[in-house]
Design a protein around this motif. Sequence first.
Motif, PDB file in Angstrom:
ATOM      1  N   VAL A 133       1.017  -1.129  -0.171  1.00  0.00           N
ATOM      2  CA  VAL A 133      -0.134   0.006  -0.012  1.00  0.00           C
ATOM      3  C   VAL A 133       0.775   1.199  -0.042  1.00  0.00           C
ATOM      4  CG1 VAL A 133      -1.867  -0.982   1.071  1.00  0.00           C
ATOM      5  CG2 VAL A 133      -0.136   0.122   2.658  1.00  0.00           C
ATOM      6  N   ALA A 134       0.342   2.253  -0.224  1.00  0.00           N
ATOM      7  CA  ALA A 134       1.070   3.703  -0.274  1.00  0.00           C
ATOM      8  C   ALA A 134       1.262   4.150   0.967  1.00  0.00           C
ATOM      9  CB  ALA A 134       0.259   4.622  -1.508  1.00  0.00           C
ATOM     10  N   PRO A 135       2.432   4.685   1.187  1.00  0.00           N
ATOM     11  CA  PRO A 135       2.661   5.135   2.647  1.00  0.00           C
ATOM     12  C   PRO A 135       1.891   6.346   2.803  1.00  0.00           C
ATOM     13  CG  PRO A 135       4.638   5.754   1.310  1.00  0.00           C
ATOM     14  CD  PRO A 135       3.723   4.597   0.460  1.00  0.00           C
ATOM     15  N   ASP A 136       1.470   6.630   4.186  1.00  0.00           N
ATOM     16  CA  ASP A 136       0.848   8.000   4.649  1.00  0.00           C
ATOM     17  C   ASP A 136       2.035   9.057   4.320  1.00  0.00           C
ATOM     18  OD1 ASP A 136      -0.102  10.028   6.121  1.00  0.00           O
ATOM     19  OD2 ASP A 136      -1.247   8.547   7.445  1.00  0.00           O
ATOM     20  N   PRO A 137       1.537   9.981   3.612  1.00  0.00           N
ATOM     21  CA  PRO A 137       2.502  11.281   3.417  1.00  0.00           C
ATOM     22  C   PRO A 137       2.499  11.949   4.704  1.00  0.00           C
ATOM     23  CG  PRO A 137       0.291  11.488   2.465  1.00  0.00           C
ATOM     24  CD  PRO A 137       0.157   9.975   3.053  1.00  0.00           C
ATOM     25  N   LEU A 138       1.912  11.829   5.673  1.00  0.00           N
ATOM     26  CA  LEU A 138       2.205  12.430   6.936  1.00  0.00           C
ATOM     27  C   LEU A 138       3.191  11.677   8.095  1.00  0.00           C
ATOM     28  CD1 LEU A 138      -1.433  13.777   7.747  1.00  0.00           C
ATOM     29  CD2 LEU A 138       0.494  14.947   6.704  1.00  0.00           C
ATOM     30  N   VAL A 139       3.481  10.496   7.670  1.00  0.00           N
ATOM     31  CA  VAL A 139       4.384   9.709   8.269  1.00  0.00           C
ATOM     32  C   VAL A 139       5.943   9.717   7.584  1.00  0.00           C
ATOM     33  CG1 VAL A 139       4.929   7.392   9.119  1.00  0.00           C
ATOM     34  CG2 VAL A 139       2.429   8.178   9.173  1.00  0.00           C
ATOM     35  N   ARG A 140       6.828  10.025   8.338  1.00  0.00           N
ATOM     36  CA  ARG A 140       8.148  10.004   7.708  1.00  0.00           C
ATOM     37  C   ARG A 140       9.177   8.879   8.614  1.00  0.00           C
ATOM     38  NH1 ARG A 140      11.225  12.758  11.166  1.00  0.00           N
ATOM     39  NH2 ARG A 140      10.306  14.645  11.982  1.00  0.00           N
ATOM     40  N   GLN A 141      10.270   8.756   8.184  1.00  0.00           N
ATOM     41  CA  GLN A 141      11.222   8.092   9.055  1.00  0.00           C
ATOM     42  C   GLN A 141      11.895   9.009  10.045  1.00  0.00           C
ATOM     43  OE1 GLN A 141      14.131   6.490   6.405  1.00  0.00           O
ATOM     44  NE2 GLN A 141      13.214   4.560   6.091  1.00  0.00           N
ATOM     45  N   VAL A 142      12.166   8.097  11.072  1.00  0.00           N
ATOM     46  CA  VAL A 142      12.728   9.004  12.172  1.00  0.00           C
ATOM     47  C   VAL A 142      14.244   9.558  11.921  1.00  0.00           C
ATOM     48  CG1 VAL A 142      13.691   8.754  14.582  1.00  0.00           C
ATOM     49  CG2 VAL A 142      11.385   7.516  13.852  1.00  0.00           C
ATOM     50  N   ARG A 143      14.387  10.749  12.185  1.00  0.00           N
ATOM     51  CA  ARG A 143      15.871  11.397  11.949  1.00  0.00           C
ATOM     52  C   ARG A 143      16.544  11.532  13.481  1.00  0.00           C
ATOM     53  NH1 ARG A 143      12.447  15.804   9.355  1.00  0.00           N
ATOM     54  NH2 ARG A 143      12.636  16.544  11.158  1.00  0.00           N
ATOM     55  N   LEU A 144      17.877  11.572  13.165  1.00  0.00           N
ATOM     56  CA  LEU A 144      18.580  11.605  14.527  1.00  0.00           C
ATOM     57  C   LEU A 144      18.098  12.644  15.491  1.00  0.00           C
ATOM     58  CD1 LEU A 144      22.240  11.085  13.226  1.00  0.00           C
ATOM     59  CD2 LEU A 144      20.954   9.457  14.710  1.00  0.00           C
ATOM     60  N   ASP A 145      17.496  13.983  14.940  1.00  0.00           N
ATOM     61  CA  ASP A 145      17.170  14.818  15.786  1.00  0.00           C
ATOM     62  C   ASP A 145      15.903  14.445  16.578  1.00  0.00           C
ATOM     63  OD1 ASP A 145      16.213  15.481  13.319  1.00  0.00           O
ATOM     64  OD2 ASP A 145      15.739  17.235  13.780  1.00  0.00           O
ATOM     65  N   ASP A 146      15.175  13.520  15.890  1.00  0.00           N
ATOM     66  CA  ASP A 146      13.908  13.044  16.598  1.00  0.00           C
ATOM     67  C   ASP A 146      14.121  12.092  17.659  1.00  0.00           C
ATOM     68  OD1 ASP A 146      12.348  14.391  14.765  1.00  0.00           O
ATOM     69  OD2 ASP A 146      12.406  12.681  13.112  1.00  0.00           O
ATOM     70  N   LEU A 147      15.270  11.397  17.928  1.00  0.00           N
ATOM     71  CA  LEU A 147      15.623  10.480  18.918  1.00  0.00           C
ATOM     72  C   LEU A 147      15.140  10.682  20.268  1.00  0.00           C
ATOM     73  CD1 LEU A 147      18.624   8.461  17.418  1.00  0.00           C
ATOM     74  CD2 LEU A 147      16.445   7.559  17.973  1.00  0.00           C
ATOM     75  N   GLU A 148      15.611  11.954  20.709  1.00  0.00           N
ATOM     76  CA  GLU A 148      15.218  12.202  22.141  1.00  0.00           C
ATOM     77  C   GLU A 148      13.711  12.024  22.449  1.00  0.00           C
ATOM     78  OE1 GLU A 148      16.411  15.972  24.946  1.00  0.00           O
ATOM     79  OE2 GLU A 148      18.002  15.238  23.723  1.00  0.00           O
ATOM     80  N   ARG A 149      12.792  12.670  21.423  1.00  0.00           N
ATOM     81  CA  ARG A 149      11.312  12.322  21.881  1.00  0.00           C
ATOM     82  C   ARG A 149      10.875  11.108  21.370  1.00  0.00           C
ATOM     83  NH1 ARG A 149      11.467  17.347  18.492  1.00  0.00           N
ATOM     84  NH2 ARG A 149      11.207  15.668  16.940  1.00  0.00           N
ATOM     85  N   TYR A 150      11.678  10.609  20.339  1.00  0.00           N
ATOM     86  CA  TYR A 150      10.913   8.964  20.046  1.00  0.00           C
ATOM     87  C   TYR A 150      11.626   7.862  20.687  1.00  0.00           C
ATOM     88  CZ  TYR A 150      10.797   4.864  16.896  1.00  0.00           C
ATOM     89  OH  TYR A 150      10.530   3.836  16.431  1.00  0.00           O
ATOM     90  N   LEU A 151      12.635   8.004  21.368  1.00  0.00           N
ATOM     91  CA  LEU A 151      13.113   6.849  21.866  1.00  0.00           C
ATOM     92  C   LEU A 151      12.495   6.321  23.183  1.00  0.00           C
ATOM     93  CD1 LEU A 151      15.127   4.341  21.743  1.00  0.00           C
ATOM     94  CD2 LEU A 151      16.630   5.799  23.367  1.00  0.00           C
ATOM     95  N   PRO A 152      11.922   7.268  24.129  1.00  0.00           N
ATOM     96  CA  PRO A 152      11.046   6.801  25.257  1.00  0.00           C
ATOM     97  C   PRO A 152       9.868   6.294  24.754  1.00  0.00           C
ATOM     98  CG  PRO A 152      11.928   9.040  25.660  1.00  0.00           C
ATOM     99  CD  PRO A 152      12.273   8.727  24.287  1.00  0.00           C
ATOM    100  N   ALA A 153       9.115   6.842  23.602  1.00  0.00           N
ATOM    101  CA  ALA A 153       7.771   6.558  23.292  1.00  0.00           C
ATOM    102  C   ALA A 153       8.081   4.806  22.806  1.00  0.00           C
ATOM    103  CB  ALA A 153       7.279   7.251  22.396  1.00  0.00           C
ATOM    104  N   ALA A 154       9.029   4.713  22.151  1.00  0.00           N
ATOM    105  CA  ALA A 154       9.392   3.323  21.527  1.00  0.00           C
ATOM    106  C   ALA A 154       9.806   1.939  22.241  1.00  0.00           C
ATOM    107  CB  ALA A 154      10.596   3.360  20.666  1.00  0.00           C
ATOM    108  N   VAL A 155      10.269   2.716  23.667  1.00  0.00           N
ATOM    109  CA  VAL A 155      10.667   1.733  24.700  1.00  0.00           C
ATOM    110  C   VAL A 155       9.565   1.423  25.276  1.00  0.00           C
ATOM    111  CG1 VAL A 155      12.077   1.296  26.846  1.00  0.00           C
ATOM    112  CG2 VAL A 155      13.160   2.540  24.709  1.00  0.00           C
TER     113      VAL A 155
END
Length: 155
Positions: A133-155
């Motif tokens: 299926v086509a990817p959602d255009p509002l979803v993107r890959q995580v960038r290094l500058d996102d890690l501080e916010r992303y990692l706690p949610a992923a864990v």
Amino acid sequence: MLKLAGARLLTEREGLAVRSALVADPVVSCMVAARVESVGLDPWRLGGELWGVGSRLGGLCFSGVNLIPLRGGRAASRAFAERALSQPRHCSSLVGPADQVLEMWQQLEPGWGPARDVRPNQPLLAMSAPPSVAPDPLVRQVRLDDLERYLPAAV
């Protein structure tokens, strides 16, 4: 039948064998393989120890903040559990293939006490082909500058 000795701490001398074992199942070993690739096998730099069983690493386990059996059968799982029980507990969770984790937990529970939660069916998913299926255009890959916010949610 090959009798396995106890689990032993792996060192850089066994680095090639460890890396070959990790490459054999890249999905299951991705977290540990990434650390080994960037810092090697030194426990202080790795953030834990890599344990092996058998002369050809038929069993492999990471012991750090998580206890992660990476390969091996029932005998390897028991050897890893024996080693874990022989020292102070460092991990908060056991993660990895359910058959290995559940086998290890049977050995560990009498010494460590009951689990807070057991998830015997928590699949590890990986794609081997492009999405259908086509990817959602509002979803993107995580960038290094996102890690501080992303990692706690992923864990």
